[in-house]
Design a protein around this motif. Structure first.
Motif, PDB file in Angstrom:
ATOM      1  N   VAL A 129       0.821  -1.262   0.028  1.00 54.72           N
ATOM      2  CA  VAL A 129      -0.017   0.045  -0.103  1.00 54.72           C
ATOM      3  C   VAL A 129       1.040   1.301   0.041  1.00 54.72           C
ATOM      4  N   THR A 130       0.148   2.420  -0.619  1.00 47.83           N
ATOM      5  CA  THR A 130       0.702   3.681  -0.199  1.00 47.83           C
ATOM      6  C   THR A 130       0.155   4.548   0.699  1.00 47.83           C
ATOM      7  N   GLY A 131      -0.294   5.754   0.418  1.00 49.28           N
ATOM      8  CA  GLY A 131      -0.623   6.597   1.512  1.00 49.28           C
ATOM      9  C   GLY A 131      -1.468   7.621   0.945  1.00 49.28           C
ATOM     10  N   PRO A 132      -2.909   7.373   0.725  1.00 45.53           N
ATOM     11  CA  PRO A 132      -3.637   8.633   0.100  1.00 45.53           C
ATOM     12  C   PRO A 132      -3.826   9.741   1.100  1.00 45.53           C
ATOM     13  N   GLY A 304      16.412  -1.364  10.872  1.00 43.62           N
ATOM     14  CA  GLY A 304      15.169  -0.594  10.467  1.00 43.62           C
ATOM     15  C   GLY A 304      15.650   0.446   9.497  1.00 43.62           C
ATOM     16  N   VAL A 305      16.711   1.273   9.892  1.00 43.60           N
ATOM     17  CA  VAL A 305      17.210   2.353   9.128  1.00 43.60           C
ATOM     18  C   VAL A 305      17.273   1.795   7.543  1.00 43.60           C
ATOM     19  N   ALA A 306      18.218   0.816   7.501  1.00 37.99           N
ATOM     20  CA  ALA A 306      18.627   0.285   6.225  1.00 37.99           C
ATOM     21  C   ALA A 306      17.438  -0.374   5.343  1.00 37.99           C
ATOM     22  N   PHE A 307      16.324  -0.796   6.096  1.00 43.85           N
ATOM     23  CA  PHE A 307      15.290  -1.702   5.447  1.00 43.85           C
ATOM     24  C   PHE A 307      14.465  -0.448   4.750  1.00 43.85           C
ATOM     25  N   VAL A 308      14.483   0.882   5.604  1.00 43.81           N
ATOM     26  CA  VAL A 308      13.731   1.914   4.908  1.00 43.81           C
ATOM     27  C   VAL A 308      14.350   2.796   3.719  1.00 43.81           C
ATOM     28  N   ALA A 309      15.512   2.414   3.893  1.00 43.64           N
ATOM     29  CA  ALA A 309      16.533   2.975   2.710  1.00 43.64           C
ATOM     30  C   ALA A 309      16.248   1.736   1.332  1.00 43.64           C
ATOM     31  N   PHE A 310      16.208   0.670   1.925  1.00 38.07           N
ATOM     32  CA  PHE A 310      15.916  -0.416   0.825  1.00 38.07           C
ATOM     33  C   PHE A 310      14.874  -0.037   0.107  1.00 38.07           C
ATOM     34  N   MET A 311      13.754   0.065   0.731  1.00 37.63           N
ATOM     35  CA  MET A 311      12.288   0.197   0.315  1.00 37.63           C
ATOM     36  C   MET A 311      12.263   1.542  -0.582  1.00 37.63           C
ATOM     37  N   ILE A 312      12.927   2.567  -0.243  1.00 38.70           N
ATOM     38  CA  ILE A 312      12.934   3.926  -0.895  1.00 38.70           C
ATOM     39  C   ILE A 312      13.889   3.808  -2.229  1.00 38.70           C
ATOM     40  N   LEU A 313      15.073   3.441  -1.988  1.00 40.70           N
ATOM     41  CA  LEU A 313      15.958   3.555  -2.808  1.00 40.70           C
ATOM     42  C   LEU A 313      16.230   2.337  -3.907  1.00 40.70           C
ATOM     43  N   VAL A 314      15.629   1.242  -3.622  1.00 42.40           N
ATOM     44  CA  VAL A 314      15.673   0.062  -4.604  1.00 42.40           C
ATOM     45  C   VAL A 314      14.251  -0.699  -5.017  1.00 42.40           C
ATOM     46  N   VAL A 315      13.489  -0.683  -3.899  1.00 39.70           N
ATOM     47  CA  VAL A 315      12.241  -1.422  -4.333  1.00 39.70           C
ATOM     48  C   VAL A 315      11.355  -0.344  -5.187  1.00 39.70           C
ATOM     49  N   ARG A 316      10.984   0.907  -4.465  1.00 43.17           N
ATOM     50  CA  ARG A 316      10.075   1.777  -5.626  1.00 43.17           C
ATOM     51  C   ARG A 316      10.525   1.941  -6.643  1.00 43.17           C
ATOM     52  N   ALA A 341       6.239   7.462  -2.895  1.00 44.47           N
ATOM     53  CA  ALA A 341       5.520   6.167  -2.214  1.00 44.47           C
ATOM     54  C   ALA A 341       5.396   6.431  -0.683  1.00 44.47           C
ATOM     55  N   PRO A 342       4.683   7.272  -0.237  1.00 43.57           N
ATOM     56  CA  PRO A 342       4.697   7.252   1.192  1.00 43.57           C
ATOM     57  C   PRO A 342       3.637   6.247   1.720  1.00 43.57           C
ATOM     58  N   ARG A 343       3.958   5.991   3.080  1.00 53.80           N
ATOM     59  CA  ARG A 343       2.794   4.799   3.612  1.00 53.80           C
ATOM     60  C   ARG A 343       2.258   5.706   4.693  1.00 53.80           C
ATOM     61  N   TYR A 381       9.830  11.653   1.500  1.00 53.99           N
ATOM     62  CA  TYR A 381       9.064  12.390   0.048  1.00 53.99           C
ATOM     63  C   TYR A 381       8.424  13.659   0.507  1.00 53.99           C
ATOM     64  N   GLY A 382       7.957  13.778   1.584  1.00 55.13           N
ATOM     65  CA  GLY A 382       7.465  15.035   2.190  1.00 55.13           C
ATOM     66  C   GLY A 382       8.488  16.397   1.872  1.00 55.13           C
ATOM     67  N   LEU A 383       9.589  15.998   2.337  1.00 53.90           N
ATOM     68  CA  LEU A 383      10.576  17.094   2.272  1.00 53.90           C
ATOM     69  C   LEU A 383      11.259  17.207   0.824  1.00 53.90           C
ATOM     70  N   THR A 384      11.217  16.206  -0.038  1.00 57.46           N
ATOM     71  CA  THR A 384      12.085  16.280  -1.197  1.00 57.46           C
ATOM     72  C   THR A 384      11.404  16.100  -2.481  1.00 57.46           C
ATOM     73  N   ALA A 385       9.984  15.682  -2.387  1.00 54.66           N
ATOM     74  CA  ALA A 385       9.371  15.591  -3.802  1.00 54.66           C
ATOM     75  C   ALA A 385       9.008  16.774  -4.352  1.00 54.66           C
ATOM     76  N   TYR A 386       8.607  17.795  -3.845  1.00 55.90           N
ATOM     77  CA  TYR A 386       8.553  19.172  -4.304  1.00 55.90           C
ATOM     78  C   TYR A 386       9.746  19.928  -4.985  1.00 55.90           C
TER      79      TYR A 386
END
Length: 600
Positions: A129-132, A304-316, A341-343, A381-386
Motif C-alpha cells: 500500500v501507499t498512503g492517500p 530499520g534504517v537500512a530497510f527503509v532505505a532499501f524500500m525507498i532507493l531500490v524497491v520503489r 510512495a509514502p505509507r 518524500y514530504g521534504l524532497t518531492a516538491y
C-alpha cells in the motif's frame, strides 16, 4: 479504565490532533509527522492515551471503520475520464508493480530486518500500500504537470485495498498450510481471492446504486445527504466483511468511485467527508502511535534504517521501472513516480491488526517496521518531492500560468499572446465550437463546466497559478471565482467587470466578487466589441527610447494594458492596482486596429 481518564484521553487526542494539523500547516510540513510525534508523546511518554484500555475489543473494529470512511472520501476524487490516458499504467502498477514491491519487500524484511519468512511475507504484503492521506497533500502542494498527478492519486487509493487483501490471503494461506498442507493452503488463497473480490464488488456496487438512486430522486433533504452516505459506507463495509474478511475495503473504494462518476451532486457529501476524514486521520494516527513501544524501535536499530532505505532507493524505483517501461511517460515523469510512495494510515492499521493475529513472537516486528517505513517515507518524500518536481520541470515554484474561463475569440487571443510570451495557458469552456477553434490555434483546452464540483481535481493545473473568469455571463464569472478561490487564493482570482455595475451602478456583495480585470468599467461586451472591430492583442517590448508613455501616445491613449511582463514573471493588470512600466519590460495590450505597424 475509569470514565475520567478516558475523557481526558479523548480530549487529548482531539487537542493534539487539531494542534498538529494546524502546526503542520504553519510550518509547511507533512501533518503525519507531527501526528505520530503527538501519539508517541500522548502514549508511551505521558501515558495519557492508552488505546487498548480505552477501547478494549472495540479498538480494531473502530479503526477499520475509520479507514473505510477515509478510503471512501479519497475515492470520490477518482474519475473514469482520467483512465483514457493513464489506465494502462495503472493496470501495470496494480499488478506487476505490486508483485515487485511484494517480492523485494519479502527479501528486505527477511535479510535486512531478520524476520522469519512468514512475517516477512506478511509485512511485505502490507507495505504494498501507499498512503492517500499523505499523497493528497503532497500533490496539492506540487500541482505536477502531465499525468503523474492522476496516476499517483489513483495508485494511492486503489492500491490500499489490494495490499490489505494480499495480507489477508497470505495469513489465511499460511494458517491453512500449517493445518492441512501446501495444497490446501493454495486452494484457500485462490478461494479467498475470488470471494473477496465478489463480496466487495457486490456490496460496493449495490450500496452505490441505492445511494445514487436516492440522490437522483431527491429523496433526501440536504442536511441528511452526508449522514445517509455515511450510513451506506458503514453498511457496505460491514456486509462485505461479513461475507469475506477484509473485503470491505474493496467495497467502500468501489462505492466511492461509482458514486463520484454517477453525475449526481455530491457537494454536501464531499464537504462533510473531507472534515470527517481529517478528524479521523488525526485521531487514528495518535491512537495507533500511542500503542507502539519505544523499545520496539530500539530493537530494530540500524536494520530499520537500512530497510527503509532499501524500500525507498531500490524497491520503489524497480517497481516503477517494471510498471512503466513500455508506457508513454517521459523519463522525468518516471523518476518523479519512483520518488513518491509514502505509507500512511492503512499500512499502520493493517499492521496493528496482524501483529495481534500472529502473536507476540512472530508479530513483534510488524508494527515497528511499518511505523519506521511510515516515518521514513513521509519525511523523505514530504521534504524532497516538491524540490525534485521543480528540478524535473514538473512543477513551478510560483506558477505564472493562466486558467482562462471562456474560449471565445477574445479569450483565445489573450491565450495566444500569453503562450507566445512563454507562460502556460489553459482554456475551459462548455462551448464545443470555441474549444475546437482554440485548440486549432495551438492552445491547451478542456471541455468542462468550471462550476462542477470536481473541476479543481479534473483540471491539469500544472504551472497554472491564476484564474481569469471571462465568460459572457457575469453570474458564471462570480460563481467560478468563488468555486476556485480556495485553490488559487482570492488574490489570484480575476473576473471581468459585471455590466450591472457599469450600467446601473449595482455593487455586488463583497463575497460574490473578485479582482476586476484590466481597467475600470471594462465589461465583456465592450472588450469583445473592440476585438471584433479589429483591435489586436500585441506584446510590446519597452525601451528607454520607446517607453510606456510613448507607447500610449502612439496609440492615442486607446491601448488597454492587459499584462505586465518582468523577466519570468507575468502580472495580471487589474482595475485597482497601478502598474509602473519600466524600460526592458514588456506589456501585452489591446491596441487599436489603426496601429498594425506598431513596434512589437
Amino acid at each position: 479504565m475509569e470514565q475520567q481518564p478516558i475523557l481526558v484521553a479523548l480530549a487529548t487526542m482531539i487537542i493534539f490532533g487539531t494542534g498538529a494539523q494546524w502546526l503542520a500547516w504553519r510550518l509547511r510540513l507533512p501533518s503525519i509527522l507531527l501526528l505520530l510525534a503527538c501519539g508517541f508523546v500522548a502514549g508511551p511518554v505521558l501515558h495519557i492515551v492508552r488505546p487498548d484500555e480505552m477501547f478494549g475489543e472495540l479498538l480494531f473494529p473502530f479503526v477499520s471503520l475509520c479507514v473505510a470512511v477515509i478510503l471512501f472520501e479519497g475515492s470520490l476524487s477518482l474519475h473514469f475520464s482520467e483512465l483514457r490516458e493513464i489506465g494502462s499504467v495503472l493496470l501495470w502498477l496494480f499488478t506487476v508493480g505490486a508483485m515487485v514491491t511484494w517480492g523485494l519487500g519479502i527479501l528486505g524484511a527477511h535479510y535486512i530486518i531478520g524476520m522469519g519468512w512468514m512475517p516477512s511475507t506478511l509485512l511485505a504484503a502490507i507495505l504494498v500500500v501507499t498512503g492517500p492521506t499523505v499523497i493528497g497533500p503532497i500533490l496539492r502542494q506540487i500541482r505536477p504537470t502531465g499525468p503523474v498527478g492522476p496516476i499517483a492519486r489513483w495508485e494511492g487509493i486503489v492500491i490500499d485495498p489490494i495490499g490489505a487483501i494480499l495480507a489477508v490471503l497470505v495469513f489465511e494461506a499460511y494458517r491453512s498450510t500449517v493445518e492441512a498442507g501446501v495444497n490446501q493452503g493454495s486452494w484457500v488463497a485462490v478461494e479467498g481471492l475470488l470471494l473477496t473480490v465478489i463480496s466487495g464488488v457486490v456490496a460496493g456496487a449495490a450500496s452505490a446504486f441505492l445511494l445514487v438512486r436516492l440522490l437522483r430522486q431527491h429523496a433526501l433533504p440536504d442536511h441528511l445527504e452526508s449522514l445517509v452516505a455515511l450510513m451506506f459506507v458503514v453498511f457496505a463495509f460491514t456486509v462485505s466483511n461479513l461475507l469475506q474478511k477484509e473485503s470491505g475495503l474493496i467495497a467502500v473504494t468501489l462505492m466511492g468511485i461509482l458514486v463520484a462518476n454517477s453525475g449526481v451532486s455530491l457537494k454536501q457529501i464531499v464537504e462533510f467527508k473531507e472534515s470527517l476524514s481529517l478528524l479521523l486521520i488525526s485521531g487514528l494516527f495518535i491512537l495507533l502511535a500511542a500503542r507502539v513501544k519505544p523499545e520496539a524501535f530500539l530493537d530494530l536499530g540500524w536494520r530499520g534504517v537500512a530497510f527503509v532505505a532499501f524500500m525507498i532507493l531500490v524497491v520503489r524505483p524497480l517497481s516503477i521501472l517494471a510498471s512503466t517501461w513500455s508506457s508513454k511517460l517521459t523519463w522525468k515523469e518516471k523518476v518523479f513516480l519512483a520518488w513518491l510512495a509514502p505509507r500512511g494510515i492503512v499500512a499502520a492499521s493493517v499492521a496493528s491488526v496482524f501483529a495481534i493475529e500472529l502473536g507476540p513472537e512472530d508479530g513483534a516486528g510488524l508494527v515497528p517496521a511499518t511505523f519506521a517505513l511510515i516515518v521514513g517515507t513521509v519525511v523523505t518524500y514530504g521534504l524532497t518531492a516538491y524540490p525534485l518536481a521543480l528540478k524535473l520541470g514538473l512543477a513551478s515554484k510560483e506558477p505564472q500560468g493562466l486558467l482562462l474561463v471562456g474560449a471565445h475569440p477574445f479569450a483565445s487571443g489573450i491565450g495566444q499572446a500569453v503562450q507566445q510570451a512563454g507562460f502556460p495557458v489553459l482554456l475551459v469552456d462548455t462551448n464545443h465550437r470555441n474549444i475546437r477553434s482554440a485548440r486549432m490555434e495551438g492552445l491547451r483546452t478542456t471541455d468542462m463546466n468550471i462550476l462542477q464540483e470536481d473541476a479543481a481535481e479534473r483540471l491539469d493545473l500544472g504551472g497554472i497559478g491564476r484564474m481569469l473568469a471571462m465568460t459572457p455571463n457575469d453570474e458564471v464569472n462570480s460563481l467560478a471565482a468563488m468555486n476556485m478561490a480556495e485553490l488559487f487564493g482570492r488574490a489570484n482570482i480575476f473576473q471581468l467587470t459585471p455590466w450591472r455595475q457599469v450600467e446601473r451602478n449595482e455593487q455586488p456583495p463583497p463575497h460574490l466578487r473578485s479582482r476586476y480585470l484590466f481597467s475600470q468599467g471594462l465589461t465583456f461586451d465592450r472588450l469583445l466589441q473592440r476585438y471584433e472591430e479589429g483591435d489586436q492583442i500585441k506584446t510590446t517590448k519597452l525601451t528607454k527610447e520607446f517607453d510606456f508613455l510613448k507607447f500610449q501616445e502612439m496609440h492615442q491613449g486607446q491601448a488597454i494594458p492587459l499584462f505586465h511582463i518582468v523577466g519570468n514573471r507575468l502580472t495580471v493588470i487589474d482595475a485597482e492596482t497601478r502598474q509602473d512600466f519600466k524600460p526592458g519590460e514588456a506589456v501585452i495590450a489591446l491596441v487599436p486596429k489603426i496601429d498594425r505597424t506598431a513596434v512589437s
